[in-house]
Design an enzyme around this catalytic site. Structure first.
Site, PDB file in Angstrom:
ATOM      1  N   ASP A   1      80.570 -69.199  65.929  1.00 36.93           N
ATOM      2  CA  ASP A   1      81.385 -67.986  65.880  1.00 36.93           C
ATOM      3  C   ASP A   1      81.429 -67.521  64.427  1.00 36.93           C
ATOM      4  O   ASP A   1      81.054 -68.260  63.513  1.00 36.93           O
ATOM      5  CB  ASP A   1      82.788 -68.327  66.392  1.00 36.93           C
ATOM      6  CG  ASP A   1      83.731 -67.137  66.351  1.00 36.93           C
ATOM      7  OD1 ASP A   1      83.284 -66.025  66.666  1.00 36.93           O
ATOM      8  OD2 ASP A   1      84.899 -67.333  65.983  1.00 36.93           O
TER       9      ASP A   1
ATOM     10  N   PHE B   1      86.371 -44.166  64.633  1.00 42.80           N
ATOM     11  CA  PHE B   1      85.131 -44.918  64.417  1.00 42.80           C
ATOM     12  C   PHE B   1      84.543 -45.343  65.764  1.00 42.80           C
ATOM     13  O   PHE B   1      85.264 -45.690  66.691  1.00 42.80           O
ATOM     14  CB  PHE B   1      85.415 -46.172  63.577  1.00 42.80           C
ATOM     15  CG  PHE B   1      84.219 -47.054  63.381  1.00 42.80           C
ATOM     16  CD1 PHE B   1      83.373 -46.866  62.296  1.00 42.80           C
ATOM     17  CD2 PHE B   1      83.921 -48.065  64.285  1.00 42.80           C
ATOM     18  CE1 PHE B   1      82.265 -47.673  62.108  1.00 42.80           C
ATOM     19  CE2 PHE B   1      82.812 -48.882  64.104  1.00 42.80           C
ATOM     20  CZ  PHE B   1      81.991 -48.678  63.014  1.00 42.80           C
TER      21      PHE B   1
ATOM     22  N   LYS C   1      78.579 -65.495  75.388  1.00 48.15           N
ATOM     23  CA  LYS C   1      78.259 -66.564  74.436  1.00 48.15           C
ATOM     24  C   LYS C   1      77.752 -67.796  75.179  1.00 48.15           C
ATOM     25  O   LYS C   1      76.759 -68.420  74.789  1.00 48.15           O
ATOM     26  CB  LYS C   1      79.504 -66.933  73.613  1.00 48.15           C
ATOM     27  CG  LYS C   1      80.014 -65.841  72.680  1.00 48.15           C
ATOM     28  CD  LYS C   1      81.194 -66.357  71.871  1.00 48.15           C
ATOM     29  CE  LYS C   1      81.693 -65.317  70.867  1.00 48.15           C
ATOM     30  NZ  LYS C   1      82.777 -65.842  70.023  1.00 48.15           N
TER      31      LYS C   1
ATOM     32  N   ASP D   1      86.482 -71.387  66.653  1.00 51.24           N
ATOM     33  CA  ASP D   1      87.885 -71.703  66.368  1.00 51.24           C
ATOM     34  C   ASP D   1      88.868 -71.049  67.321  1.00 51.24           C
ATOM     35  O   ASP D   1      90.058 -71.309  67.254  1.00 51.24           O
ATOM     36  CB  ASP D   1      88.232 -71.261  64.940  1.00 51.24           C
ATOM     37  CG  ASP D   1      88.246 -69.750  64.795  1.00 51.24           C
ATOM     38  OD1 ASP D   1      89.144 -69.227  64.128  1.00 51.24           O
ATOM     39  OD2 ASP D   1      87.352 -69.093  65.362  1.00 51.24           O
TER      40      ASP D   1
ATOM     41  N   ASN E   1      88.242 -67.690  72.672  1.00 51.39           N
ATOM     42  CA  ASN E   1      87.034 -66.976  73.088  1.00 51.39           C
ATOM     43  C   ASN E   1      85.777 -67.814  72.916  1.00 51.39           C
ATOM     44  O   ASN E   1      84.720 -67.482  73.454  1.00 51.39           O
ATOM     45  CB  ASN E   1      86.897 -65.672  72.300  1.00 51.39           C
ATOM     46  CG  ASN E   1      86.794 -65.911  70.806  1.00 51.39           C
ATOM     47  OD1 ASN E   1      87.599 -66.638  70.226  1.00 51.39           O
ATOM     48  ND2 ASN E   1      85.810 -65.333  70.170  1.00 51.39           N
ATOM     49  N   ASP E   2      85.872 -68.900  72.162  1.00 54.16           N
ATOM     50  CA  ASP E   2      84.710 -69.766  71.933  1.00 54.16           C
ATOM     51  C   ASP E   2      84.661 -70.952  72.891  1.00 54.16           C
ATOM     52  O   ASP E   2      83.702 -71.723  72.863  1.00 54.16           O
ATOM     53  CB  ASP E   2      84.719 -70.293  70.488  1.00 54.16           C
ATOM     54  CG  ASP E   2      84.769 -69.167  69.474  1.00 54.16           C
ATOM     55  OD1 ASP E   2      84.011 -68.206  69.633  1.00 54.16           O
ATOM     56  OD2 ASP E   2      85.575 -69.257  68.531  1.00 54.16           O
TER      57      ASP E   2
END
Length: 1157
Positions: free
Chosen positions: A433, A564, A819, A840, A843-844
């Site tokens: 990550d 953006f 991922k 960390d 989401n990982d």
């Protein structure tokens, strides 16, 4: 039950059609009809507050899951059967269970205790360990499920446990609390209906994100008001994509037609996210429990198996074949020998009536089982006990490592799974990550340049600036200078935390806390304040307040924000000054700003932008233009029309933005540093030098991630980048065709046009030209899930070939499951490379669970990653020592342990097999006590100590010289070649033991008094030579001696001698035959026996001693370094399609020299 949503009539606010793949929102929600819509995605209808709608509306109640989260594997009732079933699925455990049952049922030479006790120990220890780990998961689940939440019922707040929330409940969440389920945002304490959340535990981003309530419900900001709301929500069924949500809310008034409003991701508050800078919000639960997006992105923990365990199973099959062969040969030859009646039933050993009446086939089968049990020790269960103990005890060395202790968080490394220690020494791919793993997620403003002149700090003089580097500033720079700092204060979406500034009164000494979805926006605003004296004071009633260098407050009316987006890669604001001027300020990437400004203004700024990019800083260019009232009126009209469009809103908005942001004047550029973790670049270079590929998988924007990759030297300045992103693929209907073209183009460049690697070395992935690949989540979805009408089904194969040829890969805007998909894709490629994932945040977790080895960082994003990982470390830099030192040593130790166990047991059983040819296939060579004690007591501790303490190369050398990691890569020490070497060595020594003693016994009298030694003395001499030889063999292999090695090696030999005297010196009442009585002591009274034992030990070890001597002579003649691997490690050679590890190291070192800053 699935509901067919009805079309509202009339519908004054139909849903806008938002493109989502090949479906629109209308088709997703099935608003036309239910019949014939075979591909329609299912929908759900939610009654807000469980209040029924008007009687005229048909509604069929739907059943939804509760809000419980379950990550545990076992329950109290199914733990024992499920755990036993899983353990006996392992071939070794099942095999030893069968052997144990055979020993219980059939009359065998050995006791069932010899197999049953070690098996019971292994099963029990493993069950306790797995039960404890699952108990921890139960405890974590209960913390979440039993937490208190507030639900609005009958205009009152009711306290409930989180697990009791139902779909349709209106939930109140207060500041700094975590959302207990997925909620549709209805109202907040802010009058404008906004709230701020952080999604650090979901996508790794700790920055604030703004969410919006539907405008019709924003005023319902009290318990009484929200309880009056009558509405239904129609939305898609649960799906794991964090960034997509499609739905609509239908609000029913008392005397009005129902009003429909569209719902998107900006209206959805996700479970696991945290409310920030907002006192409270109200939301209605739409997805609960295991249907929330966070739960759908969680992958259950699967049992991970190391490459060493797979090698053990392969070797086990070989030795099983040897075992079956030995038992078959002995059974067959026994009955051949007994075909002679005299041999079958000699006069001194007549058969009983029962033996005569037994079927011959049954007798042959029981004899075969008896031989299986007798030779069973060639595959000892004690090896699995020793391996389990080595892994468990060895894992403490990681936890105890002081160099992996972090003073800041006061914690060290943590081992959650000890089964994979050796896998740390075999890693080929590292998936990491970015935010919080590679970076500290802390942005810092570095400098800015105006018209090509660099400004770093503000001075106390009147003009406020120094003149660094001897540069002279001209009038235009002086004039533009203020415009750049104004743009930094105005062109952003930053807000101030806390109370707004009252009126025009500003407090010069006051420090403001800024919040924004982008940390670099905060860094720019802070930089303008701290370095140049321009302070943003906040936004109030659409007026932005700025305090300039002279401590004067200026007001700017904010007219429009051109937000953006990743395609434009810029944002703009239109403001009106106090004097009535209309200004447009724009900031963005240089590639998106330079084509929109005067060309003559570019060159001098571009020099600074390029230099800052090479330094690893994130750069932004700033431009402006002044608008006339007529131009502004036209822009304002076009923007309002585009915002009100119900179809193709995004395309129309983009067209207006494009027309507005043209013909601007370039002011300058800024440089911001995303602070990297300490020693990051050195760690990544060490991993590269060790032959590992590093891939970055992040949910962050491409520009941010790309800049970080340059800063940490993952991308070099010479790296040619290949892009597969929304920008290169495009957003048109031909995007799949364009993707196919790009894939073929890159494939041709990397694979077809380049010569194939000589010898095809698995890790020789470097090319003369380095390539890096950048891909985003949307493009990855196209590759992994191409549409049905797309003829190119080989996207994935081509993409994978491209990835494997690149030196580094960056995947941005990744959802958590994407991922995991990337990791799985690489993990399942040919050759099954060992993968490692490190992150960390929550989401990982999916990729951490998917990889062979999962590493959690104990960072700022919570502890979900470290809880679900196999290992947890405080910082990314600790990965270097974890892999290069600990991983390398663990692999060498356990590989030697496995080979040594098979070797010493082949030495043990081969004499037993040979003895059958001399005893009519009816006798055991060793006493039952020796059979039982050989693996448990006599030879177990020395190899356990070796496998825990051995350092064939010092830890400092392993850490500082990454190329050594490649010497044991690709499971080098457990390949067939070293396995056959150990096997032949064991066979050679077994032959020496047996026939050496056999020739000794050619002289029937070994004593002066003429007494003859018997068969038990023969077996005891063989066993004595065996124990001393295998123990001294381990002593020869030991490179790192400690007091513990000395104690267990010499202590084991002394214990064997002591036990033999003791076992043969007492008449044991529980033994029927005292066959070993005084045998050992009597044996040692013969000088011939002493000489035979010493001579046979020397002959057995002579090949090893000779190899060591020759190796030392070779090393001295070549002046080799002092550190080398044990003799028995073999490397693959180029004739077999591989190159030597030494050559690979040399080639890699030449291409990737370590740079020491």
């Amino acid at each position: 039950m699935r509901l067919c949503p009805r079309r509202l009539h009339p519908d004054p606010f139909p849903l806008p059609h938002r493109l989502l793949g090949d479906f629109t929102v209308t088709s997703l929600l099935g608003l036309s009809s239910c019949a014939g819509e075979e591909k329609r995605v299912g929908t759900r209808t939610v009654l807000v507050g469980h209040r029924p709608v008007a009687d005229t509306e048909a509604y069929v109640a739907q059943k939804f899951c509760d809000n419980r989260i379950v990550s545990s594997k076992y329950t109290l009732w199914n733990f024992l059967p499920k755990n036993l079933f899983e353990q006996f699925r392992r071939i070794a455990n099942f095999y030893f269970l069968i052997i144990f049952l055979v020993q219980v049922i059939v009359d065998t030479p050995t006791s069932p205790v010899t197999s049953g006790l070690p098996l019971f120990f292994v099963i029990t220890v493993t069950a306790i360990k797995q039960g404890y780990e699952d108990w921890l998961r139960h405890r974590a689940d209960n913390e979440v499920n039993k937490s208190n939440v507030f639900v609005v019922e009958n205009a009152k707040q009711v306290r409930k446990e989180s697990e009791k929330i139902k779909v349709g409940d209106i939930v109140e969440v207060k500041a700094d609390e975590t959302f207990p389920c997925d909620l549709i945002f209805l109202a907040s304490s802010s009058t404008d209906g906004t709230c701020y959340v952080t999604t650090a535990s979901l996508d790794g981003e700790s920055n604030f994100k703004t969410h919006y309530a539907v405008r019709d419900t924003t005023v319902l900001c009290t318990d009484e008001a929200i309880d009056t709301l009558t509405a239904t929500i129609e939305c898609e069924q649960p799906q794991p994509d964090l960034y997509k949500f499609v739905g609509r809310i239908i609000i029913y008034g008392s005397n009005q037609e129902p009003v429909a409003r569209s719902l998107g991701p900006e209206n959805l508050l996700l479970k696991g996210a945290t409310l920030k800078n907002t006192k409270k919000i109200y939301g209605v639960a739409v997805y609960t429990g295991m249907e929330t997006k966070m739960a759908l992105n969680y992958q259950g923990k699967s049992q991970k198996r190391s490459a060493v365990e797979k090698s053990i199973n392969a070797f086990l099959i070989v030795y099983l074949c040897i075992l079956l062969g030995k038992a078959t040969v002995c059974t067959t030859l026994k009955y051949v020998w007994q075909s002679n009646p005299f041999n079958d039933e000699p006069w001194y050993n007549e058969k009983t009536k029962k033996e005569r009446d037994t079927f011959k086939v049954l007798r042959m089968f029981t004899d075969f089982l008896s031989f299986m049990v007798l030779f069973n020790f060639i595959i000892p269960v004690s090896m699995y006990v020793t391996v389990e103990m080595q892994k468990f005890l060895g894992s403490f060395f990681i936890s105890w490592d002081k160099e992996m202790y972090d003073e800041e968080i006061q914690e060290g490394a943590l081992v959650n799974t000890s089964d994979l220690n050796e896998e740390l020494g075999q890693v080929e791919y590292v998936f990491t990550d970015k935010t919080g793993t590679l970076t500290e997620n802390s942005m810092e403003f570095i400098e800015c340049c105006i018209d090509g002149h660099k400004y770093k700090d503000c001075m106390a003089e009147v003009d406020g600036f120094s003149q660094p580097d001897g540069l002279k500033y001209y009038g235009k720079a002086e004039k533009s200078r203020e415009e750049l700092f104004l743009s930094l204060c105005l062109c952003h979406t930053v807000q101030i935390k806390g109370d707004q500034v009252d009126g025009l009164v500003a407090h010069p000494e006051r420090k403001y806390t800024y919040i924004s979805s982008s940390p670099d926006e905060i860094a720019l605003v802070k930089g303008a304040e701290e370095k140049y004296g321009f302070t943003f004071l906040g936004l109030e009633n659409n007026f932005m307040k700025i305090r300039n260098q002279k401590n004067e407050t200026e007001m700017y009316q904010l007219l429009h924000v051109l937000n953006f987006d990743p395609v434009r890669r810029r944002m703009s604001v239109i403001v009106r000054t106090s004097t009535g001027k209309l200004l447009l300020f724009c900031k963005g990437a240089d590639s998106s700003i330079f084509p929109r400004v005067q060309q003559e203004e570019i060159q001098q700024t571009k020099v600074h932008v390029d230099r800052n990019a090479m330094d690893g800083y994130r750069t932004l260019c700033v431009a402006f233009k002044e608008l006339t009232e007529k131009e502004y009126d036209k822009i304002d009209r076009q923007l309002n029309e585009a915002k009100m469009a119900l179809q193709d809103r995004e395309e129309k908005m983009a067209k207006v933005f494009d027309d507005t942001e043209a013909d601007m004047h370039l002011i300058g550029a800024t440089a911001v540093e995303d602070r990297l973790q300490e020693q990051l670049a050195e760690t990544i270079e060490a991993l590269h030098a060790a032959g590992m590929k590093v891939w970055v998988l992040t949910g962050d924007k491409m520009e941010t991630a790309k800049s970080t990759c340059y800063a940490c030297r993952l991308f070099q300045t010479s790296t040619e980048l290949l892009e597969l992103t929304a920008r290169t693929v495009g957003d048109s209907d031909r995007k799949e065709d364009r993707l196919h073209e790009l894939l073929l183009e890159y494939h041709k460049k990397l694979i077809q046009d380049l010569p194939k690697n000589r010898g095809g070395l698995k890790r020789s992935w470097t090319l003369s030209q380095e390539y890096g690949l950048i891909i985003d989540g949307s493009t990855l979805s196209l590759i992994l899930n191409p549409s049905q009408d797309c003829g190119s089904s080989n996207y994935k194969s081509i993409f994978l070939q491209i990835c494997l040829k690149c030196t580094a890969v960056l995947c941005c805007r990744m959802a958590p499951l994407q991922k995991a998909q990337i990791v799985r894709m690489v993990k399942n490629t040919k050759g099954s490379p060992i993968t490692l994932s490190i992150g960390d945040g929550a989401n990982d977790v999916s990729m951490i669970l998917e990889a062979h080895v999962g590493i959690g960082i104990k960072g700022k994003e919570g502890r979900q990653a470290s809880r679900n990982s196999d290992y947890a470390v405080p910082k990314f830099k600790h990965l270097r020592k974890l892999l290069l030192a600990h991983g390398h040593l663990y692999y060498v130790r356990i590989a030697h342990l496995v080979q040594y166990f098979f070797y010493k047991n082949l030495c043990f059983i081969l004499p037993q097999f040979l003895y059958q040819f001399f005893c009519g296939f009816s006798q055991q060579l060793y006493d039952a006590a020796y059979l039982t004690m050989y693996n448990i007591c006599f030879t177990s501790l020395p190899i356990l100590a070796y496998s825990l303490l051995e350092q064939h190369i010092s830890i400092d050398t392993l850490t500082s010289d990454p190329q050594l990691y490649m010497k044991v890569s690709d499971n080098a020490m457990l390949q067939w070649r070293p396995f056959l070497y150990w096997t032949f060595l064991g066979a050679f020594e077994g032959l020496v033991f047996f026939f050496g003693v056999y020739f000794l016994f050619q002289n029937s009298s070994l004593e002066d008094n003429g007494k003859v030694f018997g068969n038990w003395t023969f077996g005891t001499i063989v066993f004595t030579v065996l124990v001393f030889t295998v123990t001294l063999k381990l002593a020869l292999d030991t490179r790192f001696w400690t007091w513990m090695n000395h104690f267990v090696i010499w202590g084991s030999l002394a214990f064997y001698v002591f036990f033999s005297f003791f076992w043969g010196g007492v008449i044991w009442p529980f033994l029927k035959q005292q066959r070993m009585y005084f045998v050992f002591a009597h044996m040692l009274t013969s000088v011939s026996t002493w000489l035979a034992i010493i001579l046979l030990i020397f002959i057995s070890l002579f090949p090893e001693i000779l190899l060591i001597v020759l190796k030392n002579i070779k090393e001295k003649s070549h002046q080799a370094g002092p550190f080398d691997l044990p003799v028995l490690v073999s490397y693959k050679r180029i004739e077999n399609g591989y190159v030597k590890a030494e050559d690979a190291v040399t080639n890699l070192a030449e291409r990737y020299p370590l740079r020491i800053p």
